[in-house]
Enzyme design. Structure first.
Site, PDB file in Angstrom:
ATOM      1  N   THR A   1       0.824  -1.213   0.000  1.00 62.66           N
ATOM      2  CA  THR A   1       0.000   0.000   0.000  1.00 62.66           C
ATOM      3  C   THR A   1       0.850   1.252   0.000  1.00 62.66           C
ATOM      4  OG1 THR A   1      -1.830  -1.123   1.096  1.00 62.66           O
ATOM      5  CG2 THR A   1      -1.733   1.259   1.374  1.00 62.66           C
TER       6      THR A   1
ATOM      7  N   SER B   1       1.482  -7.519  -0.774  1.00 64.47           N
ATOM      8  CA  SER B   1       2.212  -8.507   0.038  1.00 64.47           C
ATOM      9  C   SER B   1       1.361  -9.709   0.430  1.00 64.47           C
ATOM     10  CB  SER B   1       2.825  -7.851   1.276  1.00 64.47           C
ATOM     11  OG  SER B   1       1.883  -7.678   2.301  1.00 64.47           O
TER      12      SER B   1
ATOM     13  N   THR C   1       1.701  -4.185   4.339  1.00 61.39           N
ATOM     14  CA  THR C   1       1.524  -4.462   5.765  1.00 61.39           C
ATOM     15  C   THR C   1       1.047  -5.901   6.033  1.00 61.39           C
ATOM     16  OG1 THR C   1      -0.757  -3.636   5.711  1.00 61.39           O
ATOM     17  CG2 THR C   1       0.959  -2.056   6.352  1.00 61.39           C
ATOM     18  N   ASP C   2       0.373  -6.513   5.041  1.00 64.18           N
ATOM     19  CA  ASP C   2      -0.340  -7.764   5.324  1.00 64.18           C
ATOM     20  C   ASP C   2       0.571  -8.912   5.772  1.00 64.18           C
ATOM     21  OD1 ASP C   2      -2.705  -6.512   4.802  1.00 64.18           O
ATOM     22  OD2 ASP C   2      -3.017  -7.393   2.829  1.00 64.18           O
TER      23      ASP C   2
END
Ligand code: ASP
Length: 362
Positions: free
Chosen positions: A19, A66, A99-100
């Site tokens: 992101t 990710s 971030t995932d």
């Protein structure tokens, strides 16, 4: 002092997508964007005066969301970071990431990177095109931490929303808040606020240069090197060698009414390891337990973790783990337990004692 007395640190920013590199059709849109749309060089342009804090190089390694991270990319990333940090003129590396799955990549690198120089990962919850995008400040803070002598020798760090976390401890804990990361059991290692960087403590577990895990060293070469280096009375431990693909390790979860179907399917598909996200302190529904016990009997490495998100899972030894052939994950989340199990198996560790030793150490 002039800046010529103390030259700015040279930091390489490695882009992988996420992101932080996301683009949406409008500035008011913070969902429904494309992650990994912008090149890492463009992310740097969004940080005013970045070149007054560090001499920056940038390098795209991937442009993915990710959620689609692969073990092949982990290996490529670790190799690239090692090569960058081996350069005398490079002081640190920053990795921009989604971030995932950031916490998984971070822990993989924490186990594998072979340099005490700072490796700092960062990310964002809002796309680069959004009003109040959080990426530029996170990136600036990551660069400043990577350029700080105080960040040396601490393993892979995650800098997010002003806090500095250890790769081993950090987890994404919110689906939408821009304060999306925490180290649930331990708290952060420290924080950054403009020029002020403060570390409050050190992570105790072995990482980076202190782990025996090595990339791209064939086992035969490692064994030869170890035997030729040993002198009488000296015990040499061969570096564990990771060469090529990582083993297949999957995660199953225990919950009310769960069956053993998933476990049996994994065993039939040739899984090398299974991590179970147990309830509470690592308890497992009796049906799942029967499947996992059969899996362990067939040589599959079984690790007991917890789905709770904080706390730890004790090795209950003779009471059941030893009898069933299970390893306990300690304070690692199921996702990080999977990372360590893959690295440990790829490095030739086998059996409850060796694997439990790894979980007690790293
Ligand atoms: N799906 C995105 C990713 O992990 C989410 C983010 O970066 O915040 O790449």
């Amino acid at each position: 002092m002039t800046s010529s007395t103390f030259p700015l640190p040279r930091i390489v920013v490695v882009g992988t997508g996420g992101t932080i590199a996301g683009a949406a059709p409008t500035a008011t849109q913070t969902t429904g964007y494309q992650a990994g749309a912008l090149p890492v060089s463009q992310l740097l342009e969004a940080v005013p005066g970045l070149d007054t804090f560090a001499r920056i190089e940038s390098e795209p390694v991937a442009s993915i969301d990710s959620k689609d991270m692969s073990t092949a990319l982990w290996l490529a990333l670790a190799q690239r970071i090692d090569a960058l940090l081996a350069r005398d003129d490079v002081d640190g590396v920053v990795v921009t990431h989604g971030t995932d799955t950031l916490e998984e990549t971070a822990y993989f690198l924490h186990l594998l990177v072979k340099s005490p120089k700072p490796v700092v990962m960062t990310a964002a919850m809002r796309p680069a095109t959004a009003i109040s995008a959080d990426g530029p400040l996170n990136l600036l803070q990551a660069v400043r931490v990577a350029g700080s002598p105080a960040a040396h020798g601490r393993g892979v760090l995650v800098v997010f929303a002003g806090r500095i976390h250890s790769a081993r401890e950090v987890a994404k804990t919110s689906t939408f808040s821009i304060d999306a990361f925490a180290s649930p059991e331990t708290g952060p290692l420290g924080w950054i606020h403009d020029a002020q960087i403060e570390f409050e403590r050190r992570g105790e577990r072995l990482h980076t240069v202190a782990t025996p895990f090595r990339l791209g060293v064939r086992e035969a070469d490692a064994a030869r090197a170890a035997s030729s280096a040993s002198s009488p009375g000296e015990i040499q431990v061969a570096p564990y060698a990771i060469d090529g693909a990582l083993p297949d390790v999957d995660i199953v979860t225990s919950y009310a009414g769960v069956t053993r179907i998933a476990v049996d399917a994994l065993v039939a598909s040739g899984a090398n390891g299974i991590v179970v996200a147990g309830t509470g302190g690592g308890s497992i529904h009796h049906r799942l337990l029967a499947g996992l016990s059969d899996a362990a009997d067939q040589g599959v490495a079984v690790v007991r973790a917890s789905r709770v998100g904080a706390g730890h899972v004790l090795h209950n030894g003779a009471a059941s783990d030893d009898r069933l052939g299970f390893v306990s994950a300690g304070s690692l989340s199921p996702f990080k337990a999977r990372v360590l199990l893959m690295v440990a198996l790829a490095s030739g560790l086998r059996g409850v004692d060796e694997l439990q030793g790894a979980f007690d150490t790293f």
